[in-house]
Scaffold this active site. Structure first.
Site, short mmCIF file in Angstrom:
data_model
loop_
_atom_site.label_atom_id
_atom_site.label_comp_id
_atom_site.label_asym_id
_atom_site.label_seq_id
_atom_site.Cartn_x
_atom_site.Cartn_y
_atom_site.Cartn_z
N CYS B 144 100.91 131.52 -2.19
CA CYS B 144 102.07 130.67 -1.94
C CYS B 144 102.05 129.42 -2.81
CB CYS B 144 102.14 130.27 -0.47
SG CYS B 144 102.58 131.67 0.56
N HIS B 145 100.96 128.67 -2.74
CA HIS B 145 100.91 127.44 -3.52
C HIS B 145 99.63 127.33 -4.32
CE1 HIS B 145 103.68 126.76 -0.11
NE2 HIS B 145 104.44 126.31 -1.08
N GLY B 146 98.91 128.46 -4.48
CA GLY B 146 97.79 128.51 -5.41
C GLY B 146 96.50 127.85 -4.96
#
Lengths: 416, 180
Positions: B144-146
């Site tokens: 999702c956001h690494g």
């Protein structure tokens, strides 16, 4: 007592005991409205139309929907395939949400451009911002109901925002969920609230209209009505104009419903929710993207949440942030430029909210977020000290009829 | 008439007290009625009753992982290889965002048990299936956001503020754990 203006004896009998007809005659028929309103003043009535459409289609959808994790997705598919006209009703409801936000956003930017939030319309504006917040809550919970992958993971990410609150965050999230993850309890309560909040919106809309009718509509040149020569009765002039605008709106709306019903949706939401697998790229519905971009622009979890809610909070205090007494941007040469920059900034934020949070997108999100808050917190209070506004016309009639027409001169001219 | 005005003052003080205590009692009454309406949204008894799960690990080969459900959330169990255990134990804690030793997090060094929910915004990280992306540190990776997690489920890179949560669990026998 004065003689009744109604001829129909039944209407007359009712109106004497319950003056609803007098009220409607006064507020919808004779209601004096500035005669220079342009088409941007259509969007309030369009928003009202959208709200009623959403409530009617929503009620009939609820007759076929099952709010249970095992049945919700299938019940929506049944509505699409088996329920008579179900596809049509659901596509109207689904696209109706997007169109509701489109008209409301235009309505808000109309208010920003023409200074409709300034005294004495501060409460009118604040009630409007409250409606926006209620709409966002309602739309968010409605999007969870089909129980697709985006429904589930959107709900997970957004409810997790509250975990950023210090100390009690985790307890609040558990309370919102009614369990330890987004699950059946969450779906049930979201359905319940999604059903009831639109009626709360109706209540606030009524207050919005009461506040509107106290001083009447603002107008493109933003000066007060000086007398009857500046107004026309609401009916037939603006009932017809609103109906014409409605037919144009319906053309676009019907085009979306019949030809591009899924254009503003996300294909992942046609996959049933799976709590074990997160889709690679979670995005909220388009109307939340600018706020989502602000959330992700801030490198701190709590900070991101505060800035995102702050983006709405500044709208509540806008009537006091803007120190200029001139309402319409037509007479504010510098603000007018910044207005368009703000509009582009919001569109840029919307674009960035849809992009992955990496590299250049993050940097641009930060710049755009910084501008948004600069515009509200610094530009609005300070610009009036620098800006030299153009001279205001003496009355609404003057720019139309020319000359040094004062209210008194206009009155005599009208008598001739 | 000083006497009269004095008695009037006394009456006013008495009236203020009555008004304040009436409002206070009404407030307490309203709050006690509101509480059941608010608390009904907290997890119900049956939801709480499902709060533990037993897992048999005997068929889990070295290098394999399974995901089980506990409280509606995924729980990751991975049978670590000796190299992975070595890496997890020997790495320096100095530049970790949430420094914890492997011993603190994994009572039985072979089996690591984690709540499979990213501490950022609640996505499920990848890394359980053999073909999954496992991130730069070989553990788990949240798409999702690494966020990158290591073999001990510790946050090493990305926006997540803390390490993957270790649920409370105990070994009922050598190969069976009870989570919750």
């Amino acid at each position: 007592m004065s003689k009744s203006k109604f001829k129909n004896p039944v209407v007359k009998w009712i109106d004497h005991r319950l003056p609803v007809f007098s009220f409607m005659d006064h507020e919808l028929n004779h209601y004096p409205t500035p005669k220079n309103l342009n088409y941007f003043w259509n969007f309030g009535s369009l928003a009202g139309f959208a709200l009623v459409t959403m409530i009617i289609t929503g009620i009939v959808l609820s007759m076929n929907y099952t709010a249970h994790v095992d049945y919700a997705f299938d019940s929506v598919e049944r509505i699409m395939r088996d329920v008579n006209h179900g596809w049509l009703i659901r596509y109207i409801h689904m696209n109706g949400a997007s169109f509701f936000f489109i008209v409301v956003y235009i309505h808000i930017f109309r208010g920003l451009y023409y200074g409709s939030y300034k005294a004495p319309r501060e409460l009118l504006w604040i009630l409007g911002v409250l409606i926006l917040l209620l709409m966002m809550a309602t739309a968010f919970m409605g999007y969870v109901l089909p129980w697709g992958q985006m429904s589930f993971w959107g709900a997970t990410v957004i409810t997790n925002l509250f975990s950023a609150i210090p100390f009690v965050g985790e307890n609040i999230v558990t309370w919102l969920w009614g369990g330890f993850s987004v699950d059946n309890s969450t779906l049930n309560r979201f359905f319940s609230l999604h059903f009831v909040l639109p009626f709360v919106i109706v209540g606030v809309v009524i207050l919005h209209l009461v506040a509107l009718h106290r001083f009447g509509s603002n107008n493109p040149i933003g000066i007060d009505i000086k007398g009857t020569q500046d107004t026309v009765p609401f009916s037939p002039y603006y009932t017809i104009k609103d109906l014409f605008g409605l037919s144009v709106f319906l053309s676009f709306f019907a085009a979306a419903v019949f030809f591009f019903p899924n254009f503003m949706g996300h294909p992942d939401n046609y996959i049933e929710a799976n709590p074990m697998v997160t889709p690679a790229h979670i995005v909220p519905e388009w109307y939340f993207l600018p706020f989502y971009a602000i959330l992700r622009a801030i490198p701190d979890k709590l900070g991101g949440v505060l800035f995102m809610f702050g983006a709405i909070a500044v709208l509540f205090i806008l009537p006091w942030l803007d120190r200029s007494s001139v309402r319409s941007s037509q007479f504010r040469p510098i603000y007018k430029i910044f207005f368009w920059i703000l509009l582009l900034d919001c569109i840029l934020l919307g674009y960035l909210g849809a992009m992955p949070a990496e590299g250049l997108y993050v940097i641009l999100s930060r710049i755009a977020t910084a501008y948004y808050f600069f515009h509200f917190l610094i530009l609005f209070p300070l610009l009036p000290y620098i800006e030299k506004t153009k001279p205001l016309p003496l009355s609404i009639s003057e720019p139309i009829l020319g000359g040094a027409a004062t209210a008194a001169a206009m009155a005599t001219r009208e008598k001739k | 008439m000083p006497k009269n005005s004095k008695s009037k003052n006394n009456n006013e003080g008495k009236r203020d007290f009555l008004i304040i205590s009436t409002y206070a009692m009404a407030g307490i009454g309203a709050a006690s009625v509101a509480w059941p309406l608010i608390d009904q949204m907290n997890p119900a008894a049956d939801t709480l009753a499902l709060a533990s799960t037993e897992v048999d690990l005997s068929s889990l080969e070295e290098g394999q992982a399974i995901t089980v459900t506990w409280r509606g959330k995924p729980v990751f169990v991975r049978h670590r290889t000796p190299e992975e255990i070595k890496l997890a134990k020997e790495v320096s804690l100095d530049d970790m965002r949430h420094p914890e030793t492997d011993e603190e997090r994994v009572p039985n060094e072979k089996f690591i048990v984690l709540v499979g929910v990213c501490t950022h915004l609640g996505c499920v990280p990848l890394g359980q299936k053999s073909g999954d992306v496992k991130g730069q540190y070989g553990g788990w990776f949240c798409p999702c956001h690494g966020s990158h997690y290591d073999h001990s489920g510790r946050i090493r890179k990305g926006p997540a503020p803390t390490n993957l949560e270790v649920p409370s669990y105990k070994f009922l026998s050598d190969n069976v754990i009870k989570i919750g």
